[in-house]
Motif scaffolding. Structure first.
Motif, short mmCIF file in Angstrom:
data_model
loop_
_atom_site.label_atom_id
_atom_site.label_comp_id
_atom_site.label_asym_id
_atom_site.label_seq_id
_atom_site.Cartn_x
_atom_site.Cartn_y
_atom_site.Cartn_z
N ALA A 171 77.16 22.34 31.68
CA ALA A 171 76.91 22.80 33.04
C ALA A 171 75.60 23.59 33.09
O ALA A 171 74.80 23.45 34.04
N LEU A 172 75.33 24.40 32.08
CA LEU A 172 74.09 25.17 32.00
C LEU A 172 72.89 24.23 31.86
O LEU A 172 71.86 24.41 32.51
N PHE A 173 73.04 23.21 31.05
CA PHE A 173 71.96 22.22 30.87
C PHE A 173 71.65 21.49 32.18
O PHE A 173 70.50 21.34 32.55
N ILE A 174 72.70 21.08 32.90
CA ILE A 174 72.51 20.38 34.18
C ILE A 174 71.90 21.33 35.20
O ILE A 174 71.01 20.93 35.98
N LEU A 175 72.32 22.59 35.22
CA LEU A 175 71.78 23.57 36.15
C LEU A 175 70.31 23.83 35.88
O LEU A 175 69.49 23.85 36.81
N LEU A 176 69.90 23.96 34.64
CA LEU A 176 68.49 24.16 34.30
C LEU A 176 67.66 22.91 34.66
O LEU A 176 66.52 23.02 35.13
N LEU A 177 68.24 21.75 34.41
CA LEU A 177 67.56 20.50 34.74
C LEU A 177 67.32 20.41 36.26
O LEU A 177 66.24 20.03 36.70
N LEU A 178 68.30 20.76 37.07
CA LEU A 178 68.16 20.74 38.52
C LEU A 178 67.15 21.77 39.00
O LEU A 178 66.35 21.50 39.91
N ILE A 179 67.14 22.92 38.42
CA ILE A 179 66.21 23.98 38.83
C ILE A 179 64.77 23.56 38.51
O ILE A 179 63.87 23.71 39.34
N THR A 180 64.54 23.01 37.35
CA THR A 180 63.17 22.61 37.00
C THR A 180 62.74 21.37 37.78
O THR A 180 61.58 21.23 38.14
N LYS A 222 58.93 23.68 42.95
CA LYS A 222 57.66 23.18 43.45
C LYS A 222 56.61 23.33 42.36
O LYS A 222 56.35 24.43 41.89
N LYS A 223 56.02 22.22 41.99
CA LYS A 223 55.01 22.25 40.93
C LYS A 223 53.64 22.10 41.57
O LYS A 223 53.43 21.27 42.43
N GLU A 224 52.70 22.88 41.13
CA GLU A 224 51.33 22.78 41.60
C GLU A 224 50.45 22.43 40.42
O GLU A 224 50.40 23.15 39.44
N THR A 225 49.77 21.31 40.61
CA THR A 225 48.84 20.92 39.55
C THR A 225 47.44 21.27 40.04
O THR A 225 47.10 21.07 41.21
N PRO A 226 46.62 21.81 39.19
CA PRO A 226 45.30 22.27 39.63
C PRO A 226 44.37 21.14 40.06
O PRO A 226 43.52 21.31 40.92
N GLY A 227 44.50 19.93 39.53
CA GLY A 227 43.59 18.83 39.86
C GLY A 227 43.85 18.22 41.22
O GLY A 227 42.94 17.86 41.94
N PHE A 228 45.12 18.08 41.60
CA PHE A 228 45.45 17.38 42.83
C PHE A 228 45.67 18.30 44.01
O PHE A 228 45.64 17.87 45.15
#
Length: 119
Positions: free
Chosen positions: A7-16, A20-26
């Motif tokens: 459950a902890l593994f699935i929860l961490l996977l969902l959170i990541t 929202k990820k920001e990439t500097p190039g795009f």
């Protein structure tokens, strides 16, 4: 414990995965002004014409307009020449008529004298 770790593994996977990820190039949009050689907004649309072709069309249309003006001038000159020729022809005809009338008058004036002398 196995359930807790899964459950902890699935929860961490969902959170990541959902973060929202920001990439500097795009992320930063760069405004680059691109010069296209077409006059239409979309170069793939109907009627898109290259700048060189448009220039050729403008030049040829200018040449066409110039040729029309020149042709009109030639026609005007021809009309003037025809009018002058008609005037000259009319003058010649009038002179011939005057000469013919004068000859008739001379013949008439000489012929009554000739008829009077024969009588």
């Amino acid at each position: 414990m196995k359930n807790f770790s899964a459950a902890l593994f699935i929860l961490l996977l969902l959170i990541t995965a959902c973060s929202k990820k920001e990439t500097p190039g795009f992320g930063a949009e760069q405004e680059i002004k691109v010069h296209y050689d077409t006059t239409a907004i979309d170069s793939f649309s109907n009627g898109a014409t290259s700048v060189d072709i448009v220039r050729q069309i403008r030049m040829s249309s200018q040449k066409y307009q110039d040729s029309l003006v020149q042709a009109k001038k030639l026609q005007d000159e021809e009309k003037k020449l025809k009018a002058e020729l008609e005037k000259e022809n009319k003058k010649k005809l009038e002179e011939e008529k005057k000469k013919a009338d004068a000859e008739k008058k001379q013949k008439e004036s000489t012929s009554p004298a000739a008829t009077n002398s024969t009588q």
